[in-house]
Motif scaffolding. Structure first.
Motif, mmCIF file in Angstrom:
data_model
loop_
_atom_site.group_PDB
_atom_site.id
_atom_site.type_symbol
_atom_site.label_atom_id
_atom_site.label_comp_id
_atom_site.label_asym_id
_atom_site.label_seq_id
_atom_site.Cartn_x
_atom_site.Cartn_y
_atom_site.Cartn_z
ATOM 1 N N LYS A 123 0.852 -1.178 0.000
ATOM 2 C CA LYS A 123 0.000 0.000 0.000
ATOM 3 C C LYS A 123 0.894 1.236 0.000
ATOM 4 C CE LYS A 123 -3.724 2.046 2.847
ATOM 5 N NZ LYS A 123 -3.721 3.269 2.216
ATOM 6 N N VAL A 124 0.610 2.154 -0.888
ATOM 7 C CA VAL A 124 1.384 3.393 -0.964
ATOM 8 C C VAL A 124 1.081 4.252 0.255
ATOM 9 C CG1 VAL A 124 1.710 5.555 -2.232
ATOM 10 C CG2 VAL A 124 1.468 3.417 -3.483
ATOM 11 N N ILE A 125 2.139 4.691 0.899
ATOM 12 C CA ILE A 125 1.993 5.671 1.975
ATOM 13 C C ILE A 125 2.076 7.070 1.369
ATOM 14 C CG2 ILE A 125 3.031 6.629 4.071
ATOM 15 C CD1 ILE A 125 3.986 3.749 4.706
ATOM 16 N N ARG A 126 3.073 7.271 0.508
ATOM 17 C CA ARG A 126 3.231 8.566 -0.180
ATOM 18 C C ARG A 126 4.061 8.376 -1.433
ATOM 19 N NH1 ARG A 126 6.500 12.851 -1.076
ATOM 20 N NH2 ARG A 126 5.554 14.894 -1.037
ATOM 21 N N THR A 127 3.615 9.011 -2.505
ATOM 22 C CA THR A 127 4.400 9.049 -3.731
ATOM 23 C C THR A 127 4.753 10.498 -4.014
ATOM 24 O OG1 THR A 127 3.213 7.155 -4.645
ATOM 25 C CG2 THR A 127 4.463 8.489 -6.189
ATOM 26 N N GLY A 128 6.042 10.777 -4.037
ATOM 27 C CA GLY A 128 6.510 12.107 -4.390
ATOM 28 C C GLY A 128 7.046 12.103 -5.811
ATOM 29 N N ASN A 129 7.722 13.175 -6.183
ATOM 30 C CA ASN A 129 8.255 13.278 -7.534
ATOM 31 C C ASN A 129 9.484 12.391 -7.727
ATOM 32 O OD1 ASN A 129 7.870 14.351 -10.079
ATOM 33 N ND2 ASN A 129 9.385 15.959 -9.747
ATOM 34 N N LYS A 130 10.254 12.195 -6.656
ATOM 35 C CA LYS A 130 11.483 11.402 -6.741
ATOM 36 C C LYS A 130 11.447 10.133 -5.895
ATOM 37 C CE LYS A 130 14.047 14.282 -9.196
ATOM 38 N NZ LYS A 130 14.583 13.922 -10.474
ATOM 39 N N VAL A 131 10.679 10.144 -4.799
ATOM 40 C CA VAL A 131 10.702 9.058 -3.831
ATOM 41 C C VAL A 131 9.272 8.625 -3.492
ATOM 42 C CG1 VAL A 131 11.363 8.465 -1.455
ATOM 43 C CG2 VAL A 131 12.903 9.841 -2.859
ATOM 44 N N ALA A 132 9.094 7.320 -3.322
ATOM 45 C CA ALA A 132 7.814 6.770 -2.857
ATOM 46 C C ALA A 132 8.077 5.931 -1.613
ATOM 47 C CB ALA A 132 7.176 5.917 -3.946
ATOM 48 N N VAL A 133 7.109 5.952 -0.698
ATOM 49 C CA VAL A 133 7.184 5.152 0.521
ATOM 50 C C VAL A 133 5.990 4.209 0.525
ATOM 51 C CG1 VAL A 133 7.257 5.201 3.044
ATOM 52 C CG2 VAL A 133 8.318 7.052 1.728
ATOM 53 N N VAL A 134 6.288 2.934 0.808
ATOM 54 C CA VAL A 134 5.275 1.884 0.712
ATOM 55 C C VAL A 134 5.301 1.035 1.978
ATOM 56 C CG1 VAL A 134 4.563 -0.157 -0.616
ATOM 57 C CG2 VAL A 134 5.548 1.808 -1.797
ATOM 58 N N ARG A 135 4.139 0.564 2.384
ATOM 59 C CA ARG A 135 4.007 -0.397 3.486
ATOM 60 C C ARG A 135 3.612 -1.732 2.878
ATOM 61 N NH1 ARG A 135 5.794 -1.504 8.365
ATOM 62 N NH2 ARG A 135 4.258 -2.519 9.640
ATOM 63 N N MET A 136 4.318 -2.797 3.270
ATOM 64 C CA MET A 136 4.065 -4.121 2.714
ATOM 65 C C MET A 136 3.762 -5.119 3.829
ATOM 66 S SD MET A 136 6.843 -2.410 1.288
ATOM 67 C CE MET A 136 8.322 -3.248 1.769
ATOM 68 N N GLU A 137 3.029 -6.177 3.481
ATOM 69 C CA GLU A 137 2.744 -7.261 4.415
ATOM 70 C C GLU A 137 2.930 -8.594 3.714
ATOM 71 O OE1 GLU A 137 -1.145 -6.891 6.146
ATOM 72 O OE2 GLU A 137 -0.580 -5.097 7.282
ATOM 73 N N LEU A 138 3.322 -9.603 4.503
ATOM 74 C CA LEU A 138 3.443 -10.967 3.995
ATOM 75 C C LEU A 138 2.617 -11.883 4.892
ATOM 76 C CD1 LEU A 138 4.923 -12.823 1.914
ATOM 77 C CD2 LEU A 138 6.539 -13.321 3.752
ATOM 78 N N HIS A 139 1.729 -12.642 4.263
ATOM 79 C CA HIS A 139 0.890 -13.607 4.966
ATOM 80 C C HIS A 139 1.101 -14.983 4.332
ATOM 81 C CE1 HIS A 139 -1.164 -9.808 5.838
ATOM 82 N NE2 HIS A 139 -1.602 -10.400 6.932
ATOM 83 N N ASN A 140 0.844 -16.021 5.096
ATOM 84 C CA ASN A 140 0.850 -17.354 4.497
ATOM 85 C C ASN A 140 -0.546 -17.678 3.981
ATOM 86 O OD1 ASN A 140 -0.670 -18.213 6.708
ATOM 87 N ND2 ASN A 140 0.981 -19.390 7.636
ATOM 88 N N HIS A 141 -0.698 -18.859 3.384
ATOM 89 C CA HIS A 141 -1.965 -19.245 2.759
ATOM 90 C C HIS A 141 -3.117 -19.344 3.766
ATOM 91 C CE1 HIS A 141 -0.369 -23.003 4.290
ATOM 92 N NE2 HIS A 141 -1.573 -23.526 4.170
ATOM 93 N N GLN A 142 -2.800 -19.435 5.054
ATOM 94 C CA GLN A 142 -3.831 -19.511 6.086
ATOM 95 C C GLN A 142 -4.170 -18.133 6.661
ATOM 96 O OE1 GLN A 142 -1.661 -22.397 8.494
ATOM 97 N NE2 GLN A 142 -3.268 -23.896 8.032
ATOM 98 N N GLY A 143 -3.499 -17.103 6.162
ATOM 99 C CA GLY A 143 -3.766 -15.750 6.627
ATOM 100 C C GLY A 143 -2.923 -15.304 7.795
ATOM 101 N N ASP A 144 -1.974 -16.148 8.235
ATOM 102 C CA ASP A 144 -1.082 -15.750 9.326
ATOM 103 C C ASP A 144 -0.159 -14.639 8.852
ATOM 104 O OD1 ASP A 144 -2.120 -17.748 11.009
ATOM 105 O OD2 ASP A 144 -0.664 -19.217 10.273
ATOM 106 N N HIS A 145 -0.039 -13.587 9.640
ATOM 107 C CA HIS A 145 0.813 -12.447 9.294
ATOM 108 C C HIS A 145 2.263 -12.816 9.621
ATOM 109 C CE1 HIS A 145 0.976 -7.754 9.428
ATOM 110 N NE2 HIS A 145 1.776 -8.257 8.507
ATOM 111 N N ILE A 146 3.074 -13.040 8.605
ATOM 112 C CA ILE A 146 4.451 -13.508 8.748
ATOM 113 C C ILE A 146 5.427 -12.349 8.939
ATOM 114 C CG2 ILE A 146 6.309 -14.812 7.635
ATOM 115 C CD1 ILE A 146 3.825 -16.527 8.410
#
Length: 156
Positions: A123-146
Motif C-alpha cells: 500500500k502506498v503511503i506517499r508518492t513524491g516526484n522522486k521518492v515513494a514510501v510503501v508499506r508491505m505485508e506478507l501472509h501465508n496461505h492460512q492468513g497468518d501475518h508472517i
C-alpha cells in the motif's frame, strides 16, 4: 473508457511483465504476480525445499521474505507513480521505471515463515516526484501475518 485509464492499465501490464518475466532473480524464486492494479497487488510464492532457511523448523528463509516484500514494495511504488501522473506519456513512465531502486527497506519478522504459499501485498503511503514510501505485508496461505515492511523507493 478513458484514454488515461487505458494507458495506465497498459503500463501496469508492462511493469508486471518486467517484474515477472525479465528479472532473473524473480524467475529463480518463481515469484508469481496474481493481481496488480492501481488499488493494490498480490505477489505470491509457493514454498519449496530450496527456500528453507531453517532446516530444523522447515521455515522460509528470511532473505526470501525480504525479497517478496521488496518486490511488492517496488511494484506498489510504481503503481503510485502511474496514479500520480495519469497524463504522462508511456516513455516518460518507463524512463522513471529504469531508475527504480530501493533506498531503504525495513522488515519486521513477526512469526516463522511456515506455510505452503506466501502472499505479499503493498500500500502506498506517499508518492513524491522522486521518492515513494510503501508499506508491505506478507501472509501465508492460512492468513497468518508472517512479516511487515516499509520501503522507500527511488521513482524519478
Amino acid at each position: 473508457m478513458n484514454d488515461s485509464n487505458a494507458q495506465q492499465r497498459r503500463l501496469l501490464a508492462q511493469i508486471q511483465t518486467l517484474f515477472a518475466k525479465e528479472i532473473p532473480f524473480h524467475q529463480l524464486l518463481q515469484v508469481e504476480i496474481n493481481h496488480y492494479d492501481l488499488n493494490g497487488l498480490e505477489v505470491a510464492l509457493t514454498m519449496r525445499p530450496e527456500l528453507i532457511g531453517n532446516p530444523g523448523h522447515q521455515i522460509l528463509h528470511g532473505g526470501v521474505t525480504a525479497t517478496l516484500l521488496d518486490v511488492a514494495g517496488g511494484m506498489t511504488a510504481f503503481a503510485g507513480v502511474i496514479e500520480r501522473h495519469p497524463e504522462a506519456q508511456a516513455d516518460e513512465i518507463m524512463a522513471r521505471l529504469a531508475n527504480l531502486g530501493t533506498i531503504d527497506l525495513r522488515i519486521d519478522y513477526l512469526r516463522p515463515g511456515r506455510g505452503k504459499q506466501f502472499i505479499a501485498t503493498g500500500k502506498v503511503i506517499r508518492t513524491g516526484n522522486k521518492v515513494a514510501v510503501v508499506r508491505m505485508e506478507l501472509h501465508n496461505h492460512q492468513g497468518d501475518h508472517i512479516a511487515a515492511g516499509t520501503g522507500t523507493y527511488l521513482v524519478g
